[in-house]
Design an enzyme around this catalytic site. Sequence first.
Site, short mmCIF file in Angstrom:
data_model
loop_
_atom_site.label_atom_id
_atom_site.label_comp_id
_atom_site.label_asym_id
_atom_site.label_seq_id
_atom_site.Cartn_x
_atom_site.Cartn_y
_atom_site.Cartn_z
N LYS A 1 12.89 15.95 42.25
CA LYS A 1 13.09 15.18 41.19
C LYS A 1 12.32 15.19 40.26
CE LYS A 1 10.05 11.25 42.93
NZ LYS A 1 9.38 11.17 41.47
N ASP A 2 11.04 16.10 40.17
CA ASP A 2 10.30 16.39 38.81
C ASP A 2 10.80 17.66 38.16
OD1 ASP A 2 8.83 14.31 39.52
OD2 ASP A 2 7.11 15.45 40.64
N SER B 1 8.27 3.05 37.04
CA SER B 1 9.60 3.74 37.05
C SER B 1 10.52 2.44 36.23
CB SER B 1 10.11 3.96 38.35
OG SER B 1 11.60 3.88 38.12
N ASN C 1 -3.54 8.43 41.88
CA ASN C 1 -3.12 9.03 43.24
C ASN C 1 -2.94 8.06 44.20
OD1 ASN C 1 -5.50 8.41 44.24
ND2 ASN C 1 -6.25 10.42 43.97
#
Length: 289
Positions: free
Chosen positions: A67-68, A113, A135
């Site tokens: 997806k990146d 998002s 992270n």
Amino acid sequence: MVQTERAIAELKAANPALTFQIHTVTTSGDKDQTSFLSTLRNTQFFTKELDDALLAGEIDLAVHSLKDVVLEMPDGIALGAALERDEYRDALITPDGRGFASLRQGAVLGTGSVRRRAFLRRVRPDIQFEEIRGNLNTRMRKLDEGQYDGIVLAACGLQRLGWGHRIAELLNKDVILPAAGQGAIAITVRDRDNLAADAVRNVNHEPTYMRVQAERIFLGALTASCRFPLGVLATLAGNDMTIEASAWSPHENDGIHKTAFGPAANYRELAAELAGYFKANGIDSLVSD
């Protein structure tokens, strides 16, 4: 690194005559743990340094969360393979394990998002959203310190890193559709490196590849990015493919939803036709500012 180790294990098993070494490359997304992803205009936030290393010949293949990977691949680089897709859904993590419907009125969820915000607000308009970076350990710490009532992340990442036990609820597609390619691991190569291309082709999972390519073609036809509150999921049943897509306004209960169905062999045409429907029905008006 967990994803890379899986890719290497599959590559070694499929190409016993070859040897593989891991070369770590730090990306802008690794370095910048403070910028809000929804405000970034650099779509290569997690890939550019790996692309540069590929083109410079420092590495022969690169492993990404699919997806990146940008929709328009840089000149000289190709998507060589997609490993078999893992869990594609988004996951809700809460301190006490309560699910989405049980969250308190006005609960605060952490997510960077635009897509997740728009979809979840459609179901629970009372929910408040706050940006969250860092992270996984940092995000879990902030959650457990009480900064959020819950956080929303891709389930696949949680499961790969051994945090699957913290998932309170897997959010089904009737609540939120995933980002294109979510749950899949991509391997990119130089497009004229036949040795690398042949090696990664041996681990390509064709059903996954067809699904994620359909999703990416759909997004590419819309020139969409992470700024679009858009989810898409392609599924296979025998020789048929279904592509389901939705886009919802981040601010109002307004959106577009459509499903395309047809022979899987025609996935490119299906994706393009679906994108045409979204264009004709005003998706540009839903783009996040």
